[in-house]
Design an enzyme around this catalytic site. Structure first.
Site, PDB file in Angstrom:
ATOM      1  CB  THR A  73      16.153   1.558  -4.679  1.00 40.05           C
ATOM      2  OG1 THR A  73      15.530   2.844  -4.692  1.00 40.05           O
ATOM      3  CG2 THR A  73      17.496   1.653  -3.972  1.00 40.05           C
ATOM      4  CG  ASN A 154      14.269  11.942 -10.042  1.00 40.28           C
ATOM      5  OD1 ASN A 154      15.293  11.808 -10.705  1.00 40.28           O
ATOM      6  ND2 ASN A 154      14.295  12.204  -8.762  1.00 40.28           N
ATOM      7  CD  GLN A 182       9.593  10.112 -11.747  1.00 42.33           C
ATOM      8  OE1 GLN A 182       8.439  10.447 -12.038  1.00 42.33           O
ATOM      9  NE2 GLN A 182       9.980   9.996 -10.480  1.00 42.33           N
ATOM     10  CB  SER A 202       9.289   2.249  -9.084  1.00 43.82           C
ATOM     11  OG  SER A 202       8.846   2.213  -7.763  1.00 43.82           O
ATOM     12  CB  ALA A 203       4.098  -0.463  -8.932  1.00 47.15           C
ATOM     13  CG  HIS A 204       6.053   4.216  -5.417  1.00 43.14           C
ATOM     14  ND1 HIS A 204       6.299   5.497  -4.997  1.00 43.14           N
ATOM     15  CD2 HIS A 204       7.264   3.640  -5.567  1.00 43.14           C
ATOM     16  CE1 HIS A 204       7.614   5.682  -4.879  1.00 43.14           C
ATOM     17  NE2 HIS A 204       8.218   4.569  -5.221  1.00 43.14           N
ATOM     18  CB  THR A 240       7.889 -15.373  -0.098  1.00 44.46           C
ATOM     19  OG1 THR A 240       8.467 -16.527   0.506  1.00 44.46           O
ATOM     20  CG2 THR A 240       6.452 -15.662  -0.498  1.00 44.46           C
ATOM     21  CB  CYS A 330      14.967   9.628  -2.417  1.00 43.43           C
ATOM     22  SG  CYS A 330      13.786   8.958  -3.552  1.00 43.43           S
TER      23      CYS A 330
HETATM   24  N1  PLP Z   1      14.671   6.204  -9.967  1.00 41.57           N
HETATM   25  C1  PLP Z   1      13.928   7.309 -10.130  1.00 41.57           C
HETATM   26  C2  PLP Z   1      14.097   8.145 -11.349  1.00 41.57           C
HETATM   27  C3  PLP Z   1      12.990   7.677  -9.149  1.00 41.57           C
HETATM   28  O1  PLP Z   1      12.254   8.776  -9.314  1.00 41.57           O
HETATM   29  C4  PLP Z   1      12.847   6.863  -8.008  1.00 41.57           C
HETATM   30  C5  PLP Z   1      11.907   7.234  -6.927  1.00 41.57           C
HETATM   31  O2  PLP Z   1      11.942   8.337  -6.417  1.00 41.57           O
HETATM   32  C6  PLP Z   1      13.641   5.712  -7.890  1.00 41.57           C
HETATM   33  C7  PLP Z   1      14.540   5.417  -8.890  1.00 41.57           C
HETATM   34  C8  PLP Z   1      13.528   4.800  -6.720  1.00 41.57           C
HETATM   35  O3  PLP Z   1      12.419   3.975  -6.869  1.00 41.57           O
HETATM   36  P1  PLP Z   1      11.862   3.056  -5.662  1.00 41.57           P
HETATM   37  O4  PLP Z   1      11.108   3.975  -4.770  1.00 41.57           O
HETATM   38  O5  PLP Z   1      10.998   2.056  -6.330  1.00 41.57           O
HETATM   39  O6  PLP Z   1      13.042   2.415  -5.028  1.00 41.57           O
END
Ligand code: PLP
Length: 382
Positions: A73, A154, A182, A202-204, A240, A330
């Protein structure tokens, strides 16, 4: 405790042991502030730079082209803001199917800076139409253009032809940003060779920690920072560094890339098996949202017919221990339905959408369990 099956990996993924071990080791050994010039700081700084080199290597990038952020994000916000404020962008071309981290950022920044926004057409299978992109890019009177199109959607899993898109953008002298959240760690991508100007990750989403991601900016672009403060990340992202997150991200990416072919083959099998089972038990009572032939192995968006399903389906699955999603996590707080599914121009809307998304940790046996639960929950048509 009753059985729990996690089929919401597009929302987030569990940490894998290799990542937990790497983070734990780092936390035990290392706590210095990377900006400190003494040995403690230098040691941590060294670890971060090793991680940056390793991440860059996976994408054919230079280490200086990788900037760590709190996630995608933030990375999307930085890039879109930078293109408008620093690079003279006057028009953005994007798609109504983008993640809100792009869509809402574009809407807000375009309004604030008087930028034109054009939306690329989407076909009935949910693919952004590259012929329309070319038509839009031929409208040169609209000024310097940023094209922002995600590599994998996504919610429905459709994959963009990233190389072809980058080529079109380059031919028309437009900048190309892709939210590759993704996609990365599920396929190979060489940002430089493909001709991508900006990418976000995004790592998660690949078994790394939450709250850490990175942006790629080609040619060591001088990024306009969103935040102001210290000179971390060469001043492009002050604050940091999330050192623990960076170590976890780098490890998660290494593990994903070294087992890519095997893991992808496994997830493809799961997805095909799921569809086969749906065909066996619910034929004509479901459809696949998006382009089943052009979808990533991790994501399967199903619309169940209202003859057999109702709005409580997700809730009922949850009660039976199956975690899936109605759309993007989200937006789960809003009840407006999925903006992605609304953007696909199909007229058969009365379906109940459920997104099942897989990781390498899922098993065929879990799919069998899930299909069994669906058989219990879904009414037989009269
Ligand atoms: N972009 C896409 C395609 C996503 O699937 C997501 C997470 O749901 C994001 C952006 C947002 O990522 P983050 O959780 O790292 O802000």
């Amino acid at each position: 405790m009753s059985r729990q099956i996690y089929l919401d990996n597009a929302a987030t993924t569990p940490l894998i042991p290799e990542v937990i071990d790497a983070i734990t080791e780092f936390m035990k050994e290392d706590f210095g502030n990377p900006s400190s010039t003494h040995a403690f700081g230098r040691k941590t700084k060294n670890t971060i730079e090793n991680c940056r080199r390793s991440v860059a290597n996976h994408f054919g990038a230079k280490p200086s082209e990788i900037i760590f952020t709190s996630g995608a994000t933030e990375a999307n916000n930085i890039i879109i803001g930078h293109c408008i404020k620093n690079l003279g962008v006057k028009r953005i071309i994007t798609c109504e199917m983008e993640h809100k981290a792009v869509l809402d950022t574009v809407k807000n920044m375009a309004k604030a800076h008087n930028i034109t926004v054009d939306y690329i057409d989407v076909c009935q299978k949910g693919n952004a139409q590259l012929t329309h992109l070319e038509e839009l890019l031929n409208q040169t009177e609209k000024g310097k253009t940023l094209v922002s199109l995600m590599m994998v959607n996504n919610e429905v899993g459709n994959i963009l032809d990233g190389k072809a898109t980058a080529k079109i953008c380059n031919q028309h002298n437009a900048l190309f940003h892709s939210d590759t959240v993704q996609f990365v760690a599920h396929d190979h991508v060489n940002f430089r060779e493909w001709g991508i100007d900006f990418a976000t990750c995004s790592a998660h989403k690949f078994h790394g920690p939450k709250g850490i991601g990175f942006l790629y900016a080609a040619k060591e672009a001088t990024i306009a920072p969103l935040l102001h403060g210290g000179s971390q990340e060469r001043g492009f992202r002050p604050g940091t560094e999330n050192t623990i997150g960076i170590v976890g991200l780098s490890k998660a990416l290494d593990v994903a890339m070294s087992n890519l072919e095997k893991d992808v083959a496994h997830m493809k099998q799961l997805k095909h098996y799921f569809i086969e089972q749906l065909n066996t038990y619910f034929s004509n009572q479901y459809k696949v949202n998006g382009d089943v032939n052009k979808g990533l192995c991790t994501i399967l968006s199903i619309g169940f017919s209202r003859e057999i399903a109702n709005e409580l389906l997700l809730f009922s699955l949850d009660l039976k221990g199956i975690a899936a999603s109605g759309g993007s996590a989200c937006n789960s707080g809003s009840n407006q339905g999925s903006h992605v599914l609304r953007a696909i121009p199909v007229d058969d809307k009365p379906f109940i959408p459920v997104r099942f998304s897989f990781s390498k940790l899922n098993t065929k046996e879990e799919i069998d369990y899930c299909i069994g639960v669906l058989q219990e929950l879904l009414k037989k048509p009269e």
